[in-house]
Design a protein around this motif. Structure first.
Motif, short mmCIF file in Angstrom:
data_model
loop_
_atom_site.label_atom_id
_atom_site.label_comp_id
_atom_site.label_asym_id
_atom_site.label_seq_id
_atom_site.Cartn_x
_atom_site.Cartn_y
_atom_site.Cartn_z
N THR A 104 8.03 -10.14 -1.04
CA THR A 104 6.91 -10.73 -0.31
C THR A 104 5.64 -10.66 -1.15
O THR A 104 5.22 -9.58 -1.59
CB THR A 104 6.69 -10.01 1.03
N VAL B 255 -4.62 -8.56 6.62
CA VAL B 255 -3.47 -8.21 5.77
C VAL B 255 -2.78 -6.97 6.32
O VAL B 255 -1.54 -6.86 6.30
CB VAL B 255 -3.91 -8.01 4.31
N MET C 164 1.16 -6.62 7.42
CA MET C 164 2.06 -5.62 6.87
C MET C 164 2.84 -4.85 7.95
O MET C 164 3.81 -4.15 7.63
CB MET C 164 1.27 -4.64 6.00
N LYS C 165 2.44 -4.99 9.21
CA LYS C 165 3.17 -4.31 10.27
C LYS C 165 4.61 -4.79 10.35
O LYS C 165 5.52 -4.02 10.73
CB LYS C 165 2.46 -4.53 11.61
N ASN D 188 5.94 -6.86 7.68
CA ASN D 188 6.33 -7.33 6.35
C ASN D 188 6.09 -6.22 5.32
O ASN D 188 5.04 -5.59 5.33
CB ASN D 188 5.52 -8.56 5.93
N GLN D 189 7.06 -6.04 4.45
CA GLN D 189 6.89 -5.13 3.32
C GLN D 189 6.28 -5.93 2.18
O GLN D 189 6.97 -6.71 1.52
CB GLN D 189 8.24 -4.54 2.89
N VAL D 190 4.98 -5.80 1.96
CA VAL D 190 4.29 -6.58 0.92
C VAL D 190 4.56 -5.95 -0.43
O VAL D 190 4.28 -4.76 -0.65
CB VAL D 190 2.78 -6.68 1.20
N ASP D 191 5.09 -6.74 -1.37
CA ASP D 191 5.45 -6.23 -2.69
C ASP D 191 4.36 -6.45 -3.73
O ASP D 191 4.26 -5.68 -4.69
CB ASP D 191 6.74 -6.90 -3.17
N LEU E 146 -4.65 -0.53 0.57
CA LEU E 146 -3.29 -0.57 1.11
C LEU E 146 -2.28 0.08 0.18
O LEU E 146 -1.08 0.06 0.44
CB LEU E 146 -2.89 -2.03 1.41
N ILE F 82 -1.09 -0.70 -2.80
CA ILE F 82 -0.10 -1.61 -3.36
C ILE F 82 -0.27 -1.65 -4.86
O ILE F 82 -1.40 -1.67 -5.38
CB ILE F 82 -0.27 -3.02 -2.74
#
Length: 404
Positions: free
Chosen positions: A6, A70, A74-75, A77-80, A100, A102
């Motif tokens: 993602t 955002v 992310m709740k 979705n695993q944001v990559d 966040l 990341i």
């Protein structure tokens, strides 16, 4: 198909379609955050899972609202990865990554690719040649600079993404008039020695901290000249393995390494001084060059910077090795001007070397390619005269009212 990763892509301007398309084609989930003003632009929606719109443009976004949005995404979705597609988006992306947690460029490193004062201070500390400069924090420092560095000088906005807003100054009295007019905004500018010379740009791809592709080109009309006096933007890549080509690429590698860019795309500018023949660093950015330079680079090299940047980002989150496609060593150039016509008819530019026509309203521009540098320069010189005669309109630059 690989497991999708993602990506959140941020762009304040309508650009990066090839990036978004290729990222999606690699099997990823792609979210785009852009400005409400760009809602009607022809984004490649078939290759975007969802688009989110923010009020304002450039520096107007409310970063707390952006972070909240955002965070909510992310709740579920695993944001990559978070990718900034334009200069103005670098701070937004670094702000989100820091908050966040990341992976990717943080706020300190991000300043080296946005803040012109931070760039110069970093370059100086790393032994990279730069024109003399001074911050506008302290009156004594400014007076010392003005008394010891011969004019002309330029006052530059620290965070502008183009040559707009630059003020050329020829004496100390005028310098202080401009600084006084800036009021409390003076710290948002820097003062620099103006060095006449040829301006070059080096467009690069970086993977695993190494420059794996670069193309050195020369502005035939510099962005500053155009912003100050109008004219026709032109650039072309310079002969391979020439003295300037090797020197610029070597300094470009030092800048990328010392500034800490680990992966992605970069557009870096240099000047070869008329006075001493030396090459000096001017500025850099962690993105693909604007003004359709990407199309020029692709015409010369067969490397689509947007597409390969997406492939680098994809390989990074998958912990895979990126492989650069085969590079062609050809020549290309671009000529671009504001046009008096909304959709100028450029069909009269019918030489077989023409490979791209710029699809922007009220712009007339072409990219040409050839196996020979001389042919590219010949056509650029011919086309600039024809464009000036039939299409060009000069618009005074706006005074910058909003600064970081």
């Amino acid at each position: 198909m690989q497991n999708p990763k993602t990506f959140i892509c941020i762009s304040n301007y309508f650009k990066g379609a090839d990036f978004l398309i290729h990222l999606k084609s690699l099997g990823n989930k792609v979210y785009l955050i852009t400005s409400e003003k760009l809602r009607d632009k022809p984004w490649p929606h078939d290759h975007i899972d969802e688009t989110f719109y923010m009020q304002g443009q450039d520096i107007d976004w409310n970063l707390e609202h952006l972070l909240l949005g955002v965070g909510n995404l992310m709740k579920s979705n695993q944001v990559d990865a978070i990718v900034a597609l334009d200069d103005y988006d670098v701070e937004k992306a670094t702000y989100l990554r820091e908050n966040l947690r990341i992976d990717g460029m943080g706020q300190t490193t991000g300043r080296y690719f946005r803040d012109k004062l931070a760039m110069r201070m970093r370059a100086k500390s790393c032994g990279i040649a730069i024109p003399a400069f001074c911050s506008l924090f302290n009156d004594h420092d400014i007076n010392t600079f003005a008394d010891t560095v011969s004019p002309p000088w330029v006052l530059k906005p620290r965070s502008e993404a183009s040559a707009s807003g630059i003020i050329k100054v020829y004496d100390k009295e005028t310098l202080w008039i401009h600084i006084t007019e800036m009021g409390n905004n003076r710290f948002k500018y820097l003062l620099e020695k103006f060095k006449p010379g040829a301006v070059y740009h080096c467009d690069s791809l970086i993977s695993n901290r190494k420059v794996i592709f670069s193309l050195a080109s020369k502005y035939l009309a510099t962005p500053m000249e155009i912003s100050q006096a109008g004219g026709v933007f032109r650039s072309s890549n310079i002969p391979y393995n020439s003295e300037d080509d090797k020197a610029i690429k070597k300094m470009n590698e030092q800048v990328i390494k010392d500034f800490g860019l680990k992966h992605g795309a970069a557009h870096t500018e240099f000047i070869k001084s008329d006075e001493d023949g030396e090459i000096y660093f001017l500025e850099t950015s962690s993105r693909v060059g604007g003004a359709h330079l990407a199309e020029m680079v692709e015409a010369a090299s067969n490397i689509n910077l947007w597409k390969e940047w997406a492939a680098i980002e994809d390989a990074l989150v998958r912990d895979q090795k990126y492989k650069l496609p085969k590079v062609k060593k050809g020549y290309a150039g671009i000529v671009l001007t504001l046009s008096k016509y909304q959709n100028p008819d450029l069909s009269s530019f019918s030489d077989p070397e023409v490979c791209f026509r710029v699809p922007l309203d009220y712009h007339a521009g072409l990219v040409i390619q050839s196996d020979k540098s001389e042919r590219v320069l010949e056509l650029l010189n011919d086309y600039v005269d024809r464009l000036v005669a039939d299409y060009t309109v000069v618009v005074p630059q706006d005074k910058i009212s909003k600064l970081h």
